[in-house]
Design a protein around this motif. Structure first.
Motif, PDB file in Angstrom:
ATOM      1  N   VAL A 124       0.840  -1.210   0.000  1.00 28.36           N
ATOM      2  CA  VAL A 124       0.000   0.000   0.000  1.00 28.36           C
ATOM      3  C   VAL A 124       0.866   1.247   0.000  1.00 28.36           C
ATOM      4  CG1 VAL A 124      -1.600   1.377   1.385  1.00 28.36           C
ATOM      5  CG2 VAL A 124      -2.010  -1.074   1.104  1.00 28.36           C
ATOM      6  N   LYS A 125       1.777   1.329   0.957  1.00 29.15           N
ATOM      7  CA  LYS A 125       2.566   2.548   1.137  1.00 29.15           C
ATOM      8  C   LYS A 125       3.527   2.789  -0.038  1.00 29.15           C
ATOM      9  CE  LYS A 125       0.632   3.107   5.153  1.00 29.15           C
ATOM     10  NZ  LYS A 125       1.323   2.756   6.391  1.00 29.15           N
ATOM     11  N   ASP A 126       4.140   1.729  -0.545  1.00 30.48           N
ATOM     12  CA  ASP A 126       5.052   1.890  -1.683  1.00 30.48           C
ATOM     13  C   ASP A 126       4.299   2.342  -2.930  1.00 30.48           C
ATOM     14  OD1 ASP A 126       7.116   1.102  -0.066  1.00 30.48           O
ATOM     15  OD2 ASP A 126       7.464  -0.828  -1.037  1.00 30.48           O
ATOM     16  N   THR A 127       3.094   1.824  -3.128  1.00 29.05           N
ATOM     17  CA  THR A 127       2.297   2.206  -4.298  1.00 29.05           C
ATOM     18  C   THR A 127       1.898   3.673  -4.223  1.00 29.05           C
ATOM     19  OG1 THR A 127       1.454  -0.045  -4.530  1.00 29.05           O
ATOM     20  CG2 THR A 127       0.196   1.709  -5.610  1.00 29.05           C
ATOM     21  N   LEU A 128       1.503   4.128  -3.040  1.00 28.75           N
ATOM     22  CA  LEU A 128       1.145   5.537  -2.869  1.00 28.75           C
ATOM     23  C   LEU A 128       2.349   6.441  -3.082  1.00 28.75           C
ATOM     24  CD1 LEU A 128      -1.254   5.298   0.206  1.00 28.75           C
ATOM     25  CD2 LEU A 128      -1.875   5.664  -2.193  1.00 28.75           C
ATOM     26  N   ALA A 129       3.491   6.017  -2.547  1.00 32.83           N
ATOM     27  CA  ALA A 129       4.706   6.816  -2.722  1.00 32.83           C
ATOM     28  C   ALA A 129       5.084   6.908  -4.194  1.00 32.83           C
ATOM     29  CB  ALA A 129       5.851   6.200  -1.919  1.00 32.83           C
ATOM     30  N   LYS A 130       4.973   5.798  -4.903  1.00 34.81           N
ATOM     31  CA  LYS A 130       5.306   5.782  -6.334  1.00 34.81           C
ATOM     32  C   LYS A 130       4.385   6.700  -7.125  1.00 34.81           C
ATOM     33  CE  LYS A 130       6.069   2.537 -10.157  1.00 34.81           C
ATOM     34  NZ  LYS A 130       6.022   1.106 -10.567  1.00 34.81           N
ATOM     35  N   ALA A 131       3.125   6.808  -6.671  1.00 32.98           N
ATOM     36  CA  ALA A 131       2.160   7.672  -7.351  1.00 32.98           C
ATOM     37  C   ALA A 131       2.268   9.128  -6.900  1.00 32.98           C
ATOM     38  CB  ALA A 131       0.741   7.154  -7.093  1.00 32.98           C
ATOM     39  N   GLY A 132       3.227   9.408  -6.016  1.00 25.77           N
ATOM     40  CA  GLY A 132       3.411  10.772  -5.525  1.00 25.77           C
ATOM     41  C   GLY A 132       2.409  11.174  -4.463  1.00 25.77           C
ATOM     42  N   LEU A 133       1.792  10.184  -3.803  1.00 24.52           N
ATOM     43  CA  LEU A 133       0.759  10.481  -2.809  1.00 24.52           C
ATOM     44  C   LEU A 133       1.179  10.104  -1.390  1.00 24.52           C
ATOM     45  CD1 LEU A 133      -2.439   9.222  -4.706  1.00 24.52           C
ATOM     46  CD2 LEU A 133      -1.416  11.500  -4.712  1.00 24.52           C
ATOM     47  N   GLY A 134       2.460   9.843  -1.211  1.00 27.73           N
ATOM     48  CA  GLY A 134       2.930   9.420   0.101  1.00 27.73           C
ATOM     49  C   GLY A 134       2.581  10.392   1.215  1.00 27.73           C
ATOM     50  N   ASP A 135       2.547  11.684   0.908  1.00 30.74           N
ATOM     51  CA  ASP A 135       2.240  12.701   1.919  1.00 30.74           C
ATOM     52  C   ASP A 135       0.839  13.280   1.732  1.00 30.74           C
ATOM     53  OD1 ASP A 135       2.732  14.028  -0.439  1.00 30.74           O
ATOM     54  OD2 ASP A 135       3.937  15.622   0.466  1.00 30.74           O
ATOM     55  N   LYS A 136       0.041  12.645   0.876  1.00 30.61           N
ATOM     56  CA  LYS A 136      -1.308  13.149   0.597  1.00 30.61           C
ATOM     57  C   LYS A 136      -2.379  12.394   1.377  1.00 30.61           C
ATOM     58  CE  LYS A 136       0.379  15.897  -2.587  1.00 30.61           C
ATOM     59  NZ  LYS A 136       0.498  17.350  -2.338  1.00 30.61           N
ATOM     60  N   ILE A 137      -1.973  11.341   2.090  1.00 29.00           N
ATOM     61  CA  ILE A 137      -2.925  10.565   2.882  1.00 29.00           C
ATOM     62  C   ILE A 137      -2.537  10.680   4.353  1.00 29.00           C
ATOM     63  CG2 ILE A 137      -4.042   8.338   3.222  1.00 29.00           C
ATOM     64  CD1 ILE A 137      -4.348   9.386   0.380  1.00 29.00           C
ATOM     65  N   GLU A 138      -3.459  11.142   5.157  1.00 31.48           N
ATOM     66  CA  GLU A 138      -3.234  11.208   6.603  1.00 31.48           C
ATOM     67  C   GLU A 138      -3.866   9.961   7.225  1.00 31.48           C
ATOM     68  OE1 GLU A 138      -4.689  13.855  10.436  1.00 31.48           O
ATOM     69  OE2 GLU A 138      -4.525  14.846   8.461  1.00 31.48           O
ATOM     70  N   TRP A 139      -3.016   9.097   7.763  1.00 30.06           N
ATOM     71  CA  TRP A 139      -3.484   7.795   8.237  1.00 30.06           C
ATOM     72  C   TRP A 139      -3.749   7.775   9.740  1.00 30.06           C
ATOM     73  CZ3 TRP A 139      -5.060   4.456   4.834  1.00 30.06           C
ATOM     74  CH2 TRP A 139      -4.431   4.334   3.597  1.00 30.06           C
ATOM     75  N   THR A 140      -4.788   7.075  10.121  1.00 29.23           N
ATOM     76  CA  THR A 140      -4.982   6.619  11.496  1.00 29.23           C
ATOM     77  C   THR A 140      -4.933   5.098  11.419  1.00 29.23           C
ATOM     78  OG1 THR A 140      -6.341   8.507  12.159  1.00 29.23           O
ATOM     79  CG2 THR A 140      -6.544   6.491  13.469  1.00 29.23           C
ATOM     80  N   GLU A 141      -3.870   4.509  11.947  1.00 29.00           N
ATOM     81  CA  GLU A 141      -3.673   3.063  11.841  1.00 29.00           C
ATOM     82  C   GLU A 141      -3.823   2.402  13.203  1.00 29.00           C
ATOM     83  OE1 GLU A 141      -0.298   1.584   9.688  1.00 29.00           O
ATOM     84  OE2 GLU A 141      -0.092   3.424   8.526  1.00 29.00           O
ATOM     85  N   GLN A 142      -4.463   1.246  13.201  1.00 24.81           N
ATOM     86  CA  GLN A 142      -4.569   0.484  14.431  1.00 24.81           C
ATOM     87  C   GLN A 142      -4.737  -0.995  14.102  1.00 24.81           C
ATOM     88  OE1 GLN A 142      -6.775   2.506  17.397  1.00 24.81           O
ATOM     89  NE2 GLN A 142      -6.926   0.741  18.770  1.00 24.81           N
ATOM     90  N   TYR A 143      -4.116  -1.843  14.904  1.00 25.24           N
ATOM     91  CA  TYR A 143      -4.238  -3.286  14.710  1.00 25.24           C
ATOM     92  C   TYR A 143      -5.579  -3.771  15.257  1.00 25.24           C
ATOM     93  CZ  TYR A 143       0.720  -3.420  13.539  1.00 25.24           C
ATOM     94  OH  TYR A 143       1.925  -3.223  12.940  1.00 25.24           O
ATOM     95  N   ALA A 144      -6.192  -4.684  14.514  1.00 28.17           N
ATOM     96  CA  ALA A 144      -7.465  -5.265  14.940  1.00 28.17           C
ATOM     97  C   ALA A 144      -7.432  -6.794  14.869  1.00 28.17           C
ATOM     98  CB  ALA A 144      -8.616  -4.723  14.104  1.00 28.17           C
ATOM     99  N   ASP A 145      -6.245  -7.355  14.654  1.00 24.40           N
ATOM    100  CA  ASP A 145      -6.005  -8.800  14.767  1.00 24.40           C
ATOM    101  C   ASP A 145      -6.842  -9.645  13.814  1.00 24.40           C
ATOM    102  OD1 ASP A 145      -4.252  -8.066  16.752  1.00 24.40           O
ATOM    103  OD2 ASP A 145      -5.581  -8.614  18.398  1.00 24.40           O
ATOM    104  N   PHE A 146      -7.198  -9.101  12.658  1.00 20.76           N
ATOM    105  CA  PHE A 146      -8.032  -9.813  11.677  1.00 20.76           C
ATOM    106  C   PHE A 146      -9.369 -10.239  12.279  1.00 20.76           C
ATOM    107  CE2 PHE A 146      -3.706 -10.638   9.986  1.00 20.76           C
ATOM    108  CZ  PHE A 146      -3.862 -10.088   8.723  1.00 20.76           C
ATOM    109  N   SER A 147      -9.805  -9.585  13.341  1.00 21.77           N
ATOM    110  CA  SER A 147     -11.034  -9.938  14.057  1.00 21.77           C
ATOM    111  C   SER A 147     -12.151  -8.965  13.714  1.00 21.77           C
ATOM    112  CB  SER A 147     -10.783  -9.907  15.570  1.00 21.77           C
ATOM    113  OG  SER A 147     -11.990  -9.878  16.290  1.00 21.77           O
TER     114      SER A 147
END
Length: 347
Positions: free
Chosen positions: A200-223
């Motif tokens: 995900v992150k490499d694809t966004l960076a390649k498209a020049g959008l690495g700093d265009k997405i503000e992420w809130t990330e959290q683990y949910a254990d596939f649950s």
């Protein structure tokens, strides 16, 4: 529809034929003169093993819906082929995995079919089998290190790349200078979660959008339940999000529950995830989830144990990797993917 990339090997895959270790084909495979692993849905080819081999099967965590479907596929193909399986569940703990594998080796298995719980730590299990002169076939997840016969599964980086491409599409559609997204991660340190995140992150960076997405990330254990709780907590603090993605369908379905409860359906887009569970496909048809990336547990599970039996029956020329690519799935192809998912998940 989009090309069904997951239904066969890449076009460059070599053709491998098998006609039985001791000459001729078994009665069960008589109408299929060989197993062609270059053909779409080759794992569905009827096949009867030359003897009742004992195959030890180690899963990462069968509480995950996708892994449960993988197990179902392994069990079905083992019964068809006439091989005995001894199954163990690592519960995403490499110490448990190693103990399980050592126990399998003491039961004199003929081959270890391994879905590694860790990219690096699972090497201990592989090396234990190597030391005992027990061949190893990887399926779904390929760990690093040790000697193995073949890997049957998907190139997990592709799922992350496909997710990233979906976000690039969304960015162009919305026309905002920046987007705010919630990223439901799986289990910390889990191979597929780490690789999908990288894609995900490499694809966004390649498209020049690495700093265009503000992420809130959290683990949910596939649950599903934990993802709903996590999403509810995030949305209680702020509803100013454009989209949610997840590294597994159970989590996007949990997030869907939270979005509905908050009255945000249509405002916060449930944009993409990975697996292709029937419930997700239903939600895509209903317009509640935009897309998912389908991966085929039938291909990986049945294909993995079929390759194991073929090797034990004498085929020593299997390709090192038998890849079953992913299929980005949205309203344009959901009906065709649903036919496969219903069969695989037993809807």
């Amino acid at each position: 529809m989009k090309a069904l990339r997951s239904l066969g090997l890449a076009a460059s895959a070599a053709l491998f034929l098998f006609a039985g270790a001791s000459g001729g084909l078994s009665p069960m495979a008589a109408h299929a003169e060989y197993v062609d692993v270059g053909k779409a849905e080759w794992w569905l080819t009827p096949y009867k093993s030359s003897k009742e081999w004992t195959i030890g099967v180690s899963y990462t965590d069968t509480s995950i819906s996708y892994i449960a479907a993988l197990q179902k596929a392994v069990q079905a193909k083992a019964k068809e082929m006439g091989v005995k399986i001894i199954e163990v569940d690592a519960k995403n703990d490499t110490n448990v995995e190693l103990a399980n594998v050592e126990s399998l080796l003491q039961q004199h298995i003929d081959l270890l079919l391994l879905e590694g719980a860790s990219l690096k730590a699972s090497v201990a299990s592989i090396e234990a089998a190597n030391k005992a002169n027990v061949p190893v076939v990887h399926f779904n997840i390929l760990a690093e290190g040790g000697h193995y016969v073949t890997f049957v599964g998907s190139n997990q980086i592709e799922s992350g790349i496909d997710m990233g491409n979906q976000i690039v599409k969304l960015y162009k559609q919305l026309g905002k200078p920046k987007l705010k997204g919630v990223y439901m991660r799986g289990i910390a340190g889990y191979i597929t979660d780490e690789i999908r995140n990288k894609g995900v992150k490499d694809t966004l960076a390649k498209a020049g959008l690495g700093d265009k997405i503000e992420w809130t990330e959290q683990y949910a254990d596939f649950s599903r339940a934990k993802a709903q709780s996590v999403a509810e907590s995030i949305l209680a603090k702020s509803q100013d999000y454009d989209f949610i993605i997840a590294n597994g369908d159970d989590m996007i379905l949990g997030a869907l529950g939270a979005v509905k409860a908050a009255g945000l359906l249509g405002k916060v887009l449930l944009y993409t995830s990975v697996d292709g569970l029937p419930e997700t496909l239903d939600a895509i048809k209903a317009g509640e989830i935009v897309s998912t990336i389908f991966q085929n547990p039938e291909g990986q599970g049945e294909g993995g144990i079929l390759a194991a039996a073929m090797y034990l029956d004498g085929d020593k020329n299997l390709p090192k990797e038998i890849l079953i690519p992913f299929v980005p799935t949205d309203k344009s192809n959901v009906d065709e993917i649903m036919k496969i998912a219903d069969r695989v998940y037993g809807k």
